[in-house]
Motif scaffolding. Structure first.
Motif, PDB file in Angstrom:
ATOM      1  N   GLY A  56       3.869  51.164  61.074  1.00  0.00           N
ATOM      2  CA  GLY A  56       5.297  50.869  61.059  1.00  0.00           C
ATOM      3  C   GLY A  56       5.936  50.763  62.425  1.00  0.00           C
ATOM      4  N   GLY A  57       5.227  51.210  63.471  1.00  0.00           N
ATOM      5  CA  GLY A  57       5.744  51.084  64.824  1.00  0.00           C
ATOM      6  C   GLY A  57       6.789  52.131  65.172  1.00  0.00           C
ATOM      7  N   LEU A  58       7.414  51.931  66.306  1.00  0.00           N
ATOM      8  CA  LEU A  58       8.410  52.864  66.848  1.00  0.00           C
ATOM      9  C   LEU A  58       9.799  52.343  66.497  1.00  0.00           C
ATOM     10  CD1 LEU A  58       8.924  55.381  68.619  1.00  0.00           C
ATOM     11  CD2 LEU A  58       8.866  53.867  70.612  1.00  0.00           C
ATOM     12  N   THR A  59      10.489  53.013  65.602  1.00  0.00           N
ATOM     13  CA  THR A  59      11.770  52.513  65.100  1.00  0.00           C
ATOM     14  C   THR A  59      12.939  53.453  65.353  1.00  0.00           C
ATOM     15  OG1 THR A  59      11.330  53.468  62.912  1.00  0.00           O
ATOM     16  CG2 THR A  59      10.627  51.186  63.282  1.00  0.00           C
ATOM     17  N   LEU A  60      12.687  54.617  65.947  1.00  0.00           N
ATOM     18  CA  LEU A  60      13.759  55.567  66.232  1.00  0.00           C
ATOM     19  C   LEU A  60      13.698  56.002  67.687  1.00  0.00           C
ATOM     20  CD1 LEU A  60      13.586  57.851  63.061  1.00  0.00           C
ATOM     21  CD2 LEU A  60      15.302  56.097  63.553  1.00  0.00           C
ATOM     22  N   PRO A  61      14.854  56.135  68.355  1.00  0.00           N
ATOM     23  CA  PRO A  61      14.863  56.597  69.743  1.00  0.00           C
ATOM     24  C   PRO A  61      14.428  58.057  69.834  1.00  0.00           C
ATOM     25  CG  PRO A  61      16.935  55.507  69.172  1.00  0.00           C
ATOM     26  CD  PRO A  61      16.199  55.748  67.895  1.00  0.00           C
ATOM     27  N   PRO A  62      13.818  58.451  70.934  1.00  0.00           N
ATOM     28  CA  PRO A  62      13.479  59.859  71.146  1.00  0.00           C
ATOM     29  C   PRO A  62      14.713  60.646  71.566  1.00  0.00           C
ATOM     30  CG  PRO A  62      12.858  58.589  73.060  1.00  0.00           C
ATOM     31  CD  PRO A  62      13.374  57.605  72.041  1.00  0.00           C
ATOM     32  N   LEU A  63      14.590  61.968  71.584  1.00  0.00           N
ATOM     33  CA  LEU A  63      15.673  62.816  72.061  1.00  0.00           C
ATOM     34  C   LEU A  63      16.014  62.454  73.500  1.00  0.00           C
ATOM     35  CD1 LEU A  63      14.595  66.293  70.618  1.00  0.00           C
ATOM     36  CD2 LEU A  63      16.409  64.777  69.775  1.00  0.00           C
ATOM     37  N   GLY A  64      17.305  62.391  73.800  1.00  0.00           N
ATOM     38  CA  GLY A  64      17.734  62.044  75.149  1.00  0.00           C
ATOM     39  C   GLY A  64      18.288  60.650  75.250  1.00  0.00           C
ATOM     40  N   TYR A  65      17.967  59.802  74.271  1.00  0.00           N
ATOM     41  CA  TYR A  65      18.547  58.460  74.253  1.00  0.00           C
ATOM     42  C   TYR A  65      19.866  58.545  73.499  1.00  0.00           C
ATOM     43  CZ  TYR A  65      19.073  53.432  73.781  1.00  0.00           C
ATOM     44  OH  TYR A  65      19.547  52.141  73.853  1.00  0.00           O
ATOM     45  N   GLU A  66      20.976  58.203  74.167  1.00  0.00           N
ATOM     46  CA  GLU A  66      22.296  58.480  73.613  1.00  0.00           C
ATOM     47  C   GLU A  66      23.114  57.253  73.272  1.00  0.00           C
ATOM     48  OE1 GLU A  66      24.070  60.932  76.562  1.00  0.00           O
ATOM     49  OE2 GLU A  66      22.827  62.689  76.108  1.00  0.00           O
ATOM     50  N   LYS A  67      22.974  56.162  74.024  1.00  0.00           N
ATOM     51  CA  LYS A  67      23.838  55.013  73.782  1.00  0.00           C
ATOM     52  C   LYS A  67      23.128  53.716  74.122  1.00  0.00           C
ATOM     53  CE  LYS A  67      25.955  55.206  78.385  1.00  0.00           C
ATOM     54  NZ  LYS A  67      27.225  55.264  79.153  1.00  0.00           N
TER      55      LYS A  67
END
Length: 455
Positions: A56-67
């Motif tokens: 499914g790949g990478l579809t959500l930002p990791p912690l620390g990504y805000e905007k």
């Protein structure tokens, strides 16, 4: 080349090599996109060793990504190189390197390295792109001797590609978002590592992927591109506007340039094929941009099959705002300490110049990431069929969309010992911003180009 490095594609291989059809596939074939193949056409399964399955790949930002628009956090900060390929051990890994990559080791034996990391199949796109890709599989066709895309919209047109032309059209039309803005720099690096920046503000609207449109609304436009030069001062204020067409047989690319000194907008009829790009100091031609773009009509295209290769992937560290341009730039090539390569499967497409056609490249070999159809590496040969240039796209996933695309492209001239770098934004306030609404075609006009250039 060892036979086991060319991956057998079963029944598909028979279609690939025996067919020159430019028609859609059957519903039964398209249904493979819901099973053994991922939605864009790559194999879901891994190789049982060092290429994992696609999940499914990478579809959500990791912690620390805000905007939106901020520099990306590395989702794999703990990853370390499994090993490093150098000129001294290159032969051990030659089966997984392109001819151009091997030439880089020979050209720069003391400095060029490829750190190899764990393979992470992060490629991802929205569900609606997957749905459109399935529809395209059973309806898309090529017209105009393969130089015009028909009946495709909002997804990969030929996820089960049957020939080289279909594969390269997949690259040309691949998912890169809907509308983006970006401030970035490009530079030509001299033999001694010296360079000067050209900084631009870019805006791109991918008309082909507009969710509020239909296939009938395309009006033959793939995307609109607008770029204003911000630095250096001698070039500031200049601008370029491009209307990229889908059917380049009936309607070639339209381009305009704005001259700040003269305050005039003029047509740029020759912004195609092997026209040199001014900011690249002769190191990049028009159709080198994005590894390949524009009309494919000057070449014969052949799909050679699939290979496992080490290609640039998940290059978050390379584009981090903690890394300066001086950290990255060194003679001959980028600083290898900031690059990341992984083993992935790629489609190999060879383009050979047609008899009677003119281009500086007699032959070109493109290596397309199977999960996205984006060209990761391009080996370019001169009129004597000698390897001349090696271009690499440093891929990462923009997880906020999601979209998997390059963060910067590098164009190496082996004969000159120089290279051109495009897409630098480490020292800018942010990176690509996908959050704004597309302004529409009225925004991308010569009149708007003139108006904005005068501000």
């Amino acid at each position: 080349m060892k036979n086991n490095n060319w991956i057998a594609a079963g029944a598909l291989a028979l279609v690939v090599f025996a067919s020159h059809s430019w028609a859609a596939v059957s519903v039964k074939q398209a249904d493979r996109l819901k099973g053994e193949l991922m939605p864009l056409g790559g194999e879901r399964a891994g190789n049982g060793n060092d290429i994992p399955p696609w999940r499914g790949g990478l579809t959500l930002p990791p912690l620390g990504y805000e905007k939106p628009g901020q520099h990306h956090q590395d989702p794999f900060p703990q990853d370390e190189p499994l090993f490093t390929i150098t000129s001294s051990n290159m032969k051990q890994y030659a089966d997984y390197l392109t001819e151009g990559q091997q030439a880089m080791f020979r050209k720069y034996p003391d400095t060029f390295r490829m750190p190899i990391y764990q393979t992470r199949r992060t490629a991802a796109a929205p569900e609606w792109v997957y749905e459109n890709t399935y529809k395209n599989a059973i309806r898309a066709e090529l017209g105009g001797e393969g130089n015009a895309l028909l009946y495709a919209y909002g997804g990969i047109p030929f996820p089960i590609a049957q020939n080289g032309l279909e594969a390269i059209w997949n690259h040309i039309t691949r998912w890169r978002g809907i509308y983006l803005t970006r401030r970035a720099s490009e530079l030509a690096v001299h033999r001694d590592g010296d360079y000067s920046l050209v900084t631009v503000q870019q805006e791109v609207e991918f008309n082909y992927y507009r969710t509020d449109r239909t296939i009938e609304d395309l009006d033959n436009i793939l995307f609109y591109y607008l770029s204003f030069t911000k630095a250096p001062a001698r070039l500031a204020g200049g601008a370029v506007l491009v209307h990229e067409t889908l059917n380049q047989v009936d309607e070639p690319r339209q381009a305009w340039g704005y001259n700040a000194g003269q305050r005039r907008v003029r047509r740029a009829p020759n912004l195609a094929y092997d026209t040199p790009i001014a900011a690249a100091d002769g190191l990049r031609y028009a159709d080198d941009t994005d590894m390949f773009n524009g009309a494919p009509d000057r070449y014969n295209w052949k799909l050679l099959g699939k290979r496992e290769l080490y290609i640039p992937y998940n290059n978050y560290r390379l584009s981090a705002d903690t890394v300066s341009y001086d950290d990255l730039i060194q003679p001959g090539h980028l600083n290898p300490d900031f690059t990341r390569y992984e083993k992935h499967r790629v489609w190999v497409v060879e383009a050979t110049l047609k008899e009677g056609m003119r281009h500086v490249y007699q032959r070109r070999v493109f290596y397309l990431d199977e999960d996205t159809w984006g060209i990761a590496v391009a080996d370019q040969y001169d009129a004597a069929d000698e390897l001349w240039r090696v271009n690499m796209a440093y891929i990462k996933t923009y997880y906020e969309m999601p979209v998997t695309w390059t963060t910067m492209d590098v164009f190496h001239d082996l004969k000159a010992g120089r290279y051109h770098l495009q897409g630098l934004d480490n020292q800018e306030e942010g990176t690509i911003d996908y959050s704004q609404e597309p302004p529409g075609e009225r925004y991308f006009t010569p009149a708007e180009l003139r108006r904005r250039g005068r501000r």
